[in-house]
Design an enzyme around this catalytic site. Structure first.
Site, short mmCIF file in Angstrom:
data_model
loop_
_atom_site.label_atom_id
_atom_site.label_comp_id
_atom_site.label_asym_id
_atom_site.label_seq_id
_atom_site.Cartn_x
_atom_site.Cartn_y
_atom_site.Cartn_z
N HIS A 12 107.50 113.34 1.69
CA HIS A 12 108.60 113.38 2.67
C HIS A 12 109.45 112.12 2.50
O HIS A 12 108.89 111.01 2.39
CB HIS A 12 108.01 113.45 4.09
CG HIS A 12 109.06 113.58 5.14
ND1 HIS A 12 109.73 114.76 5.39
CD2 HIS A 12 109.59 112.67 5.99
CE1 HIS A 12 110.60 114.58 6.36
NE2 HIS A 12 110.55 113.32 6.74
N LEU A 48 110.33 124.01 1.43
CA LEU A 48 110.96 123.95 2.74
C LEU A 48 110.44 124.97 3.74
O LEU A 48 110.95 125.06 4.85
CB LEU A 48 112.48 124.12 2.57
CG LEU A 48 113.09 123.01 1.71
CD1 LEU A 48 114.56 123.26 1.47
CD2 LEU A 48 112.88 121.65 2.34
N ASP A 65 105.37 118.09 8.23
CA ASP A 65 105.40 116.63 8.07
C ASP A 65 104.38 115.90 8.93
O ASP A 65 104.62 114.77 9.37
CB ASP A 65 106.81 116.10 8.38
CG ASP A 65 107.86 116.74 7.50
OD1 ASP A 65 107.54 117.08 6.35
OD2 ASP A 65 108.99 116.92 7.97
N LEU A 72 107.26 126.52 6.12
CA LEU A 72 106.01 126.12 6.75
C LEU A 72 104.85 126.75 5.99
O LEU A 72 104.89 127.94 5.64
CB LEU A 72 106.00 126.58 8.20
CG LEU A 72 104.85 126.05 9.06
CD1 LEU A 72 104.95 124.54 9.23
CD2 LEU A 72 104.86 126.73 10.43
N ILE A 73 103.81 125.96 5.72
CA ILE A 73 102.65 126.49 5.00
C ILE A 73 101.76 127.25 5.98
O ILE A 73 101.33 126.70 7.00
CB ILE A 73 101.85 125.33 4.35
CG1 ILE A 73 102.71 124.62 3.30
CG2 ILE A 73 100.56 125.84 3.72
CD1 ILE A 73 103.11 125.49 2.13
N ASN A 111 101.87 116.70 0.47
CA ASN A 111 103.32 116.82 0.59
C ASN A 111 103.96 115.46 0.43
O ASN A 111 103.34 114.43 0.71
CB ASN A 111 103.67 117.38 1.99
CG ASN A 111 105.16 117.55 2.21
OD1 ASN A 111 105.87 118.08 1.34
ND2 ASN A 111 105.66 117.10 3.35
N GLU A 136 110.41 107.92 -4.35
CA GLU A 136 109.54 109.10 -4.37
C GLU A 136 109.04 109.35 -5.78
O GLU A 136 107.88 109.68 -6.00
CB GLU A 136 110.31 110.33 -3.88
CG GLU A 136 110.68 110.32 -2.41
CD GLU A 136 111.41 111.59 -2.03
OE1 GLU A 136 110.88 112.68 -2.27
OE2 GLU A 136 112.53 111.49 -1.49
N SER A 145 113.35 117.55 -8.79
CA SER A 145 113.20 116.28 -9.51
C SER A 145 111.81 115.69 -9.28
O SER A 145 111.25 115.04 -10.18
CB SER A 145 114.29 115.27 -9.11
OG SER A 145 114.14 114.85 -7.78
N ASN A 146 111.23 115.92 -8.11
CA ASN A 146 109.85 115.46 -7.89
C ASN A 146 108.86 116.27 -8.71
O ASN A 146 107.88 115.73 -9.23
CB ASN A 146 109.50 115.51 -6.40
CG ASN A 146 109.98 114.28 -5.66
OD1 ASN A 146 109.49 113.19 -5.90
ND2 ASN A 146 110.96 114.46 -4.79
C1 GRF Z 1 112.64 115.19 -1.72
O1 GRF Z 1 113.37 114.22 -1.05
C2 GRF Z 1 111.33 115.46 -1.02
O2 GRF Z 1 110.79 114.32 -0.43
C3 GRF Z 1 111.76 116.42 0.05
O3 GRF Z 1 112.66 117.25 -0.59
C4 GRF Z 1 113.31 116.55 -1.65
C5 GRF Z 1 113.13 117.37 -2.88
O4 GRF Z 1 113.91 116.90 -3.93
N1 GRF Z 1 110.63 117.08 0.65
P1 GRF Z 1 113.66 117.46 -5.38
O5 GRF Z 1 113.85 118.97 -5.32
O6 GRF Z 1 112.27 117.09 -5.77
O7 GRF Z 1 114.69 116.80 -6.26
#
Ligand code: GRF
Length: 236
Positions: A110, A91, A151, A93-94, A108, A180, A19-20
């Site tokens: 968070h 998810l 993070d 580590l880079i 990033n 976000e 969604s982001n």
């Molecule tokens: C978000 O809460 C982001 O901050 C975290 O993972 C989630 C990802 O959600 N790192 P989406 O896949 O963007 O819906």
């Protein structure tokens, strides 16, 4: 790296529903002038919803088959033409090679107010569960430059979110996710345009104009506009 105000070629890595990513696709693909365009989306998970969202938007995608192989990831990003790398719920580590290659160009998001409630093991509902267990009354969203640890790294912008009576990890997480969705495009645009940079002194220079935070009462009585609606899906 592009000069300030040049157009950035943005790659996005995501592991979940995306969604982001979607708000970034909508922002950079939407009307008006923008400082960048999304040129590639990658995931460590072949079935990630984020890849479907990218394909639906006509953006090339790829699967990161070995997330620990930094040289391979740098090569993939370079061949996609990327000069700015954005993590949108990625998810893994880079690797150090990527952190170095994209120094000051790696961002990033968070779902908490870092440095609280971040680090290895802090992802998805675990974050919001920990916030509630600690009795915190405020949480929020953080966008930051990335270094080689989960993070951590200089903070670009934050947006506080109140914890409300009766909150569950799900209700709190949904409230944070909505912020976000508003904060992330503003921050990526600012980095893409050069309005915000990571200086040689290790500090963030420039700032993002974050709108005034809604009050607890506005959240409580449903007075906060929803920009992207759907929930995130994260599992590290
Ligand atoms: C978000 O809460 C982001 O901050 C975290 O993972 C989630 C990802 O959600 N790192 P989406 O896949 O963007 O819906």
């Amino acid at each position: 790296m592009p000069a300030p105000n040049a157009s950035a070629n943005i790659a996005v890595l995501a592991s979940g529903g995306g969604s982001n990513l979607q708000v970034l696709l909508d922002h950079f693909g939407g009307p008006g002038a923008h400082a960048g365009r999304i040129v590639w989306v990658g995931s460590d998970k072949p079935t990630a919803g984020a890849l479907t969202r990218a394909s639906n938007a006509g953006v090339p995608t790829g699967v990161v088959s070995d997330p620990r192989d930094g040289d391979a990831l740098v090569a993939t990003l370079r061949s996609a033409g990327a000069d700015l790398l954005v993590l949108a719920g990625y998810l893994k580590l880079i690797p150090e090679a990527v952190v170095q290659a994209f120094h000051g160009r790696l961002v990033n998001i968070h779902p908490a107010l870092l440095p609280a409630f971040g680090g290895a093991g802090m992802y998805g509902q675990r974050i919001h569960t920990a916030v509630l267990e600690h009795g915190a009354t405020v949480t929020g969203a953080t966008v930051h430059f990335v270094d080689a640890q989960y993070d951590r790294g200089p903070i670009i912008a934050q947006w506080p979110v109140p914890v409300l009576p009766g909150d569950t990890p799900a209700t709190l997480g949904a409230r944070v996710l909505r912020t976000e969705h508003r904060l992330f495009p503003l921050c990526v645009e600012a980095v893409a345009s050069g309005a915000v940079v990571l200086g040689d002194d290790g500090n963030v220079h420039g700032h993002v104009d974050v709108p005034v935070s809604p009050t607890a009462a506005e959240w409580r009585f449903g007075l906060v506009p929803d920009t992207a609606g759907d929930a995130g899906t994260c599992a590290r």
